[in-house]
Write a protein that holds these residues in place. Structure first.
Motif, PDB file in Angstrom:
ATOM      1  N   TYR A  49      -7.527  44.497 -16.158  1.00 54.64           N
ATOM      2  CA  TYR A  49      -8.772  43.750 -15.928  1.00 54.64           C
ATOM      3  C   TYR A  49      -8.751  42.939 -14.640  1.00 54.64           C
ATOM      4  CZ  TYR A  49     -10.601  45.104 -20.436  1.00 54.64           C
ATOM      5  OH  TYR A  49     -11.091  45.846 -21.483  1.00 54.64           O
ATOM      6  N   ARG A  50      -7.578  42.523 -14.208  1.00 54.49           N
ATOM      7  CA  ARG A  50      -7.492  41.804 -12.939  1.00 54.49           C
ATOM      8  C   ARG A  50      -7.372  42.755 -11.739  1.00 54.49           C
ATOM      9  NH1 ARG A  50      -6.687  36.262 -13.264  1.00 54.49           N
ATOM     10  NH2 ARG A  50      -7.270  36.442 -11.078  1.00 54.49           N
ATOM     11  N   ARG A  51      -7.269  44.056 -12.038  1.00 59.72           N
ATOM     12  CA  ARG A  51      -7.169  45.087 -10.993  1.00 59.72           C
ATOM     13  C   ARG A  51      -5.997  44.784 -10.043  1.00 59.72           C
ATOM     14  NH1 ARG A  51     -12.306  43.989 -12.156  1.00 59.72           N
ATOM     15  NH2 ARG A  51     -12.434  42.339 -10.589  1.00 59.72           N
ATOM     16  N   GLU A 177     -11.994  36.795 -18.447  1.00 57.03           N
ATOM     17  CA  GLU A 177     -13.272  36.207 -18.046  1.00 57.03           C
ATOM     18  C   GLU A 177     -13.257  35.794 -16.576  1.00 57.03           C
ATOM     19  OE1 GLU A 177     -13.913  33.058 -20.785  1.00 57.03           O
ATOM     20  OE2 GLU A 177     -14.740  34.351 -22.366  1.00 57.03           O
ATOM     21  N   THR A 178     -12.150  35.221 -16.106  1.00 52.67           N
ATOM     22  CA  THR A 178     -12.078  34.812 -14.707  1.00 52.67           C
ATOM     23  C   THR A 178     -11.987  36.011 -13.774  1.00 52.67           C
ATOM     24  OG1 THR A 178      -9.666  34.545 -14.932  1.00 52.67           O
ATOM     25  CG2 THR A 178     -11.027  32.576 -15.197  1.00 52.67           C
ATOM     26  N   SER A 186     -15.527  29.323 -11.979  1.00 52.49           N
ATOM     27  CA  SER A 186     -15.108  28.114 -11.290  1.00 52.49           C
ATOM     28  C   SER A 186     -16.198  27.048 -11.321  1.00 52.49           C
ATOM     29  CB  SER A 186     -14.738  28.452  -9.842  1.00 52.49           C
ATOM     30  OG  SER A 186     -14.347  27.301  -9.138  1.00 52.49           O
ATOM     31  N   LEU A 187     -17.459  27.480 -11.193  1.00 51.69           N
ATOM     32  CA  LEU A 187     -18.582  26.528 -11.221  1.00 51.69           C
ATOM     33  C   LEU A 187     -18.752  25.872 -12.583  1.00 51.69           C
ATOM     34  CD1 LEU A 187     -21.239  28.501  -9.122  1.00 51.69           C
ATOM     35  CD2 LEU A 187     -19.918  26.493  -8.405  1.00 51.69           C
ATOM     36  N   THR A 188     -18.333  26.572 -13.632  1.00 50.78           N
ATOM     37  CA  THR A 188     -18.439  26.014 -14.985  1.00 50.78           C
ATOM     38  C   THR A 188     -17.243  25.142 -15.358  1.00 50.78           C
ATOM     39  OG1 THR A 188     -17.433  28.008 -15.938  1.00 50.78           O
ATOM     40  CG2 THR A 188     -19.847  27.932 -15.799  1.00 50.78           C
ATOM     41  N   GLY A 189     -16.323  24.960 -14.411  1.00 46.36           N
ATOM     42  CA  GLY A 189     -15.188  24.081 -14.660  1.00 46.36           C
ATOM     43  C   GLY A 189     -13.899  24.771 -15.039  1.00 46.36           C
ATOM     44  N   VAL A 190     -13.921  26.087 -15.100  1.00 47.44           N
ATOM     45  CA  VAL A 190     -12.707  26.832 -15.440  1.00 47.44           C
ATOM     46  C   VAL A 190     -11.747  26.790 -14.255  1.00 47.44           C
ATOM     47  CG1 VAL A 190     -11.755  29.079 -16.069  1.00 47.44           C
ATOM     48  CG2 VAL A 190     -13.956  28.339 -17.007  1.00 47.44           C
ATOM     49  N   LYS A 191     -10.487  26.505 -14.510  1.00 46.38           N
ATOM     50  CA  LYS A 191      -9.484  26.433 -13.453  1.00 46.38           C
ATOM     51  C   LYS A 191      -9.000  27.850 -13.141  1.00 46.38           C
ATOM     52  CE  LYS A 191      -8.028  21.786 -14.783  1.00 46.38           C
ATOM     53  NZ  LYS A 191      -6.881  20.937 -15.245  1.00 46.38           N
ATOM     54  N   ASP A 196      -4.919  32.446 -12.376  1.00 44.88           N
ATOM     55  CA  ASP A 196      -4.340  33.360 -11.385  1.00 44.88           C
ATOM     56  C   ASP A 196      -2.820  33.241 -11.387  1.00 44.88           C
ATOM     57  OD1 ASP A 196      -6.793  34.304 -10.634  1.00 44.88           O
ATOM     58  OD2 ASP A 196      -6.941  33.092  -8.820  1.00 44.88           O
ATOM     59  N   VAL A 197      -2.339  32.007 -11.343  1.00 44.47           N
ATOM     60  CA  VAL A 197      -0.893  31.772 -11.343  1.00 44.47           C
ATOM     61  C   VAL A 197      -0.277  32.294 -12.633  1.00 44.47           C
ATOM     62  CG1 VAL A 197       0.904  29.995 -11.357  1.00 44.47           C
ATOM     63  CG2 VAL A 197      -1.027  29.799  -9.781  1.00 44.47           C
TER      64      VAL A 197
END
Length: 288
Positions: A49-51, A177-178, A186-191, A196-197
């Motif tokens: 999913y992250r390709r 989801e990210t 990111s706009l909804t507050g998700v880090k 990613d890390v």
């Protein structure tokens, strides 16, 4: 045409029968190999999913370098092999992530790391084979063989598999989801950078931690193919996750059981099973 869910039932049966046949042979090492399949398939989902296929292929090259370096440092300074390997491997994977954040493509970033680690790996392997041959087994790292692991290493692999599986499953929804829309997330507050890390860390830990179990050659297959193959048999995200996990763990169990019958290496047979499922899925998808 075979109903696709029938195939999943077949794999459940194969998992049960293979485990029943193989586990009595060597409960500790067989369990380590089967649980590795579960953890690897969980990582395969986030790779899909992250390709991050290029990064995953890179991570296997990194693991060969990091583990070889770990053996040499252990020989010279008596520092634990895995500790050194994890530190070196994570730094290299994070370097790739940093280059990507700076605008370099995944393909080019991976190419830089693969090229450098391949060159250093050759030099380190030559040094290890000529200086400390009793401690360093190149064949076990390249081919992978769970039966060569000590009881401590097998127990550690079981613990590591369970821990990595739980880590991925806990955060798998957020990671997926990210990957779909990182800007909106990111706009909804998700880090987003945090996940990613986490994703990069999981890939690095899997490739380094399972190198002796899966082997350098087959790690690519075990981390890339389960999610790709199971996508042919799934119609929703939930189904895809379940099918991938089931496929990964049943393939390793069946591969080990078949290796006992055929007197060959379990990693290769596991890869063949995954390939057959992929080919069958592509045929079934084409017939729809």
């Amino acid at each position: 045409m075979i109903h696709v869910k029938t195939l999943m039932v077949v794999f459940i049966i194969l998992l049960l029968l293979s485990s029943w046949y193989a586990i009595p042979y060597d409960p500790l090492r067989v369990s380590a190999f089967i649980l590795m399949g579960l953890a690897m398939s969980a990582v395969s989902i986030i790779v899909y999913y992250r390709r991050l296929e290029f990064l995953t292929a890179e991570s296997v090259h990194v693991s060969l370098f990091a583990v070889t370096l770990g053996y040499i440092v252990n020989y010279l300074l008596n520092i634990p092999v895995l500790l050194c390997a994890f530190i070196a491997g994570l730094l290299l994977i994070y370097s790739t992530q940093y280059m990507m954040y700076k605008g370099l493509s995944q393909e080019k970033s991976s190419a830089v790391i693969v090229s450098s680690t391949s060159a250093f790996s050759v030099m380190l392997m030559y040094y290890a084979l000529t200086t400390m041959p009793a401690r360093y087994s190149l064949s076990s790292i390249i081919l992978g063989d769970p039966l060569l692991l000590t009881r401590f290493d097998s127990s550690l692999a079981i613990f590591f598999s369970i821990a990595l599986f739980i880590l991925v499953i806990i955060f798998i929804r957020e990671i997926i989801e990210t990957s779909i829309d990182p800007v909106s997330a990111s706009l909804t507050g998700v880090k987003v950078k945090y996940y990613d890390v986490l994703t990069y860390t999981a890939i690095a830990l899997a490739s380094i931690g399972f190198l002796r179990l899966a082997g350098y050659v087959m790690e690519h297959v075990l981390m890339l193919l389960p999610a790709i193959a199971s996508s042919f048999y799934s119609s929703s995200l939930r189904e895809h996750v379940v099918d991938t996990l089931l496929l990964g763990v049943s393939a390793t169990a069946t591969g080990f059981a078949a290796s006992l019958l055929l007197n060959t290496i379990p990693t290769g047979l596991t890869g063949l099973i995954l390939l057959l499922v992929f080919l069958l899925g592509s045929v079934l998808r084409r017939e729809k």
